[in-house]
Write an enzyme that holds these catalytic residues in place. Sequence first.
Site, PDB file in Angstrom:
ATOM      1  N   LEU A 122       4.551  -2.399 -10.686  1.00  0.00           N
ATOM      2  CA  LEU A 122       3.711  -1.209 -10.864  1.00  0.00           C
ATOM      3  C   LEU A 122       2.448  -1.375 -10.023  1.00  0.00           C
ATOM      4  O   LEU A 122       2.177  -2.463  -9.508  1.00  0.00           O
ATOM      5  CB  LEU A 122       3.389  -1.050 -12.356  1.00  0.00           C
ATOM      6  CG  LEU A 122       4.632  -0.785 -13.226  1.00  0.00           C
ATOM      7  CD1 LEU A 122       4.300  -0.861 -14.710  1.00  0.00           C
ATOM      8  CD2 LEU A 122       5.260   0.562 -12.892  1.00  0.00           C
TER       9      LEU A 122
ATOM     10  N   LYS B 111      -1.851 -14.220  -4.824  1.00  0.00           N
ATOM     11  CA  LYS B 111      -1.499 -12.980  -4.116  1.00  0.00           C
ATOM     12  C   LYS B 111      -2.760 -12.245  -3.638  1.00  0.00           C
ATOM     13  O   LYS B 111      -2.823 -11.735  -2.516  1.00  0.00           O
ATOM     14  CB  LYS B 111      -0.683 -12.078  -5.055  1.00  0.00           C
ATOM     15  CG  LYS B 111      -0.394 -10.692  -4.517  1.00  0.00           C
ATOM     16  CD  LYS B 111       0.509 -10.705  -3.306  1.00  0.00           C
ATOM     17  CE  LYS B 111       0.594  -9.323  -2.675  1.00  0.00           C
ATOM     18  NZ  LYS B 111       1.427  -9.309  -1.469  1.00  0.00           N
TER      19      LYS B 111
HETATM   20  P1  NDP Z   1       4.235   2.650  -5.127  1.00  0.00           P
HETATM   21  O1  NDP Z   1       3.034   3.515  -5.253  1.00  0.00           O
HETATM   22  O2  NDP Z   1       5.225   2.944  -4.045  1.00  0.00           O
HETATM   23  O3  NDP Z   1       5.060   2.637  -6.512  1.00  0.00           O
HETATM   24  C1  NDP Z   1       4.401   2.560  -7.730  1.00  0.00           C
HETATM   25  C2  NDP Z   1       5.414   2.612  -8.866  1.00  0.00           C
HETATM   26  O4  NDP Z   1       4.706   2.555 -10.101  1.00  0.00           O
HETATM   27  C3  NDP Z   1       6.233   3.908  -8.915  1.00  0.00           C
HETATM   28  O5  NDP Z   1       7.504   3.611  -9.429  1.00  0.00           O
HETATM   29  C4  NDP Z   1       5.430   4.752  -9.899  1.00  0.00           C
HETATM   30  O6  NDP Z   1       6.206   5.735 -10.567  1.00  0.00           O
HETATM   31  C5  NDP Z   1       5.021   3.701 -10.898  1.00  0.00           C
HETATM   32  N1  NDP Z   1       3.851   4.098 -11.675  1.00  0.00           N
HETATM   33  C6  NDP Z   1       2.632   4.479 -11.201  1.00  0.00           C
HETATM   34  N2  NDP Z   1       1.796   4.731 -12.232  1.00  0.00           N
HETATM   35  C7  NDP Z   1       2.509   4.520 -13.378  1.00  0.00           C
HETATM   36  C8  NDP Z   1       2.204   4.628 -14.756  1.00  0.00           C
HETATM   37  N3  NDP Z   1       0.974   4.994 -15.194  1.00  0.00           N
HETATM   38  N4  NDP Z   1       3.185   4.349 -15.650  1.00  0.00           N
HETATM   39  C9  NDP Z   1       4.422   3.977 -15.234  1.00  0.00           C
HETATM   40  N5  NDP Z   1       4.776   3.864 -13.939  1.00  0.00           N
HETATM   41  C10 NDP Z   1       3.820   4.127 -13.031  1.00  0.00           C
HETATM   42  O7  NDP Z   1       3.680   1.152  -5.008  1.00  0.00           O
HETATM   43  P2  NDP Z   1       4.343  -0.107  -4.275  1.00  0.00           P
HETATM   44  O8  NDP Z   1       5.768  -0.214  -4.672  1.00  0.00           O
HETATM   45  O9  NDP Z   1       3.948  -0.100  -2.847  1.00  0.00           O
HETATM   46  O10 NDP Z   1       3.490  -1.281  -4.957  1.00  0.00           O
HETATM   47  C11 NDP Z   1       3.804  -1.803  -6.244  1.00  0.00           C
HETATM   48  C12 NDP Z   1       3.057  -3.130  -6.398  1.00  0.00           C
HETATM   49  O11 NDP Z   1       3.534  -4.054  -5.403  1.00  0.00           O
HETATM   50  C13 NDP Z   1       1.540  -3.015  -6.206  1.00  0.00           C
HETATM   51  O12 NDP Z   1       0.883  -3.888  -7.080  1.00  0.00           O
HETATM   52  C14 NDP Z   1       1.338  -3.462  -4.740  1.00  0.00           C
HETATM   53  O13 NDP Z   1       0.030  -3.965  -4.531  1.00  0.00           O
HETATM   54  C15 NDP Z   1       2.429  -4.514  -4.623  1.00  0.00           C
HETATM   55  N6  NDP Z   1       2.932  -4.773  -3.275  1.00  0.00           N
HETATM   56  C16 NDP Z   1       3.220  -3.760  -2.398  1.00  0.00           C
HETATM   57  C17 NDP Z   1       3.713  -4.039  -1.144  1.00  0.00           C
HETATM   58  C18 NDP Z   1       4.073  -2.948  -0.162  1.00  0.00           C
HETATM   59  O14 NDP Z   1       4.303  -3.281   1.025  1.00  0.00           O
HETATM   60  N7  NDP Z   1       4.146  -1.687  -0.554  1.00  0.00           N
HETATM   61  C19 NDP Z   1       3.931  -5.431  -0.692  1.00  0.00           C
HETATM   62  C20 NDP Z   1       3.681  -6.416  -1.721  1.00  0.00           C
HETATM   63  C21 NDP Z   1       3.171  -6.092  -2.944  1.00  0.00           C
HETATM   64  P3  NDP Z   1       6.402   7.212  -9.933  1.00  0.00           P
HETATM   65  O15 NDP Z   1       7.646   7.130  -9.093  1.00  0.00           O
HETATM   66  O16 NDP Z   1       6.560   8.078 -11.122  1.00  0.00           O
HETATM   67  O17 NDP Z   1       5.160   7.530  -9.118  1.00  0.00           O
END
Ligand code: NDP
Length: 301
Positions: free
Chosen positions: A72, A173
């Site tokens: 998340l 991280k």
């Molecule tokens: P995204 O914004 O693409 O995805 C976020 C996810 O969290 C979605 O599934 C979203 O659901 C869900 N979400 C958001 N708010 C809530 C809530 N209040 N309750 C339940 N679900 C929720 O983020 P990323 O996948 O890019 O990043 C996720 C994590 O991984 C972060 O901590 C980021 O820092 C880390 N990260 C990211 C990288 C990248 O390259 N993108 C690399 C390494 C780490 P919905 O579909 O409904 O919006």
Amino acid sequence: MSQSLTLAFVGLGAMGGPMAAHLAAPEVGAETLLLYNRTANKAQALAAELGARVQAVSLPEIARADLIVSCLPTSQEVSEVLAQLPSLKRGAVWVDCTSGHPDAARVQADQLAQQGVTFLDAPVSGGTAGAQAGTLTVMVGGDAQVLDRVRPYLAFAALVRHVGPSGAGFALKAVNNILLATQLLATGEGLAALARCGVSPDAALEVINASSGRSNASQNLIPQRVLTREFPVTFKLGLLAKDADIALDVALSVQASTPLLAQVAGLTRGASRLIGPDHDHTAALQLIEQLNGLELTGERR
Ligand code: NDP
């Protein structure tokens, strides 16, 4: 852990979606894979793609899983999800791949321990390409023996490394990502100064990448995303700013002297505010461009 487990994945975003797909591989040996996403149709679409053993479920239904993996945006959303769940299965393990906050990891680990559930902070590195390829690096804080039990199920990883007690994975991280921000912003500032001297970004990067100033930012991020003006959104600027702030919190919590990192965190936060948190992290260089009255554009744009 026994071979036939019920696995669950919470949060099918840019990272979580492709990570969850690896858990459905037959060699992982999961009896069932439960998928939960706030926007339910994403979970339904992925479950339909991954086959009969994979089910899209409502949030309370993940409580029957033996192993839950979450990814998340921040620890805040993880807390919100935990607050909405009924009791989990005693003996279950929660692997949180969010880039979260070490303080939250300790609170969440204590909270779940009261139900007989182990929480491991297990953030990942490698970007969306690494998530798709199943080559992520996972840095884990918490009980090392429990990690060894669940290690075979972390099929999205090339490297899974135990790094210390609860919170240590999140701390590492955050430091990794403030180093990314440092390289990105410092290289952008250097290229802007050189552009004002009449040296093109292409020429500058060709030399830097054959010299000691090179980094992932100079070799990959800036040529592929900034100089092309594409800024494809794979990792949001708001998430990088969050990570930089966590790194600063980590340093302050142990009275470390990190004056350079404090400046980087402030600049990353400012870029996120001014450019926008939903832009790609490389768009932070648009702030550097504005400060210098120029655009970092490549010749083969
Ligand atoms: P995204 O914004 O693409 O995805 C976020 C996810 O969290 C979605 O599934 C979203 O659901 C869900 N979400 C958001 N708010 C809530 C809530 N209040 N309750 C339940 N679900 C929720 O983020 P990323 O996948 O890019 O990043 C996720 C994590 O991984 C972060 O901590 C980021 O820092 C880390 N990260 C990211 C990288 C990248 O390259 N993108 C690399 C390494 C780490 P919905 O579909 O409904 O919006």
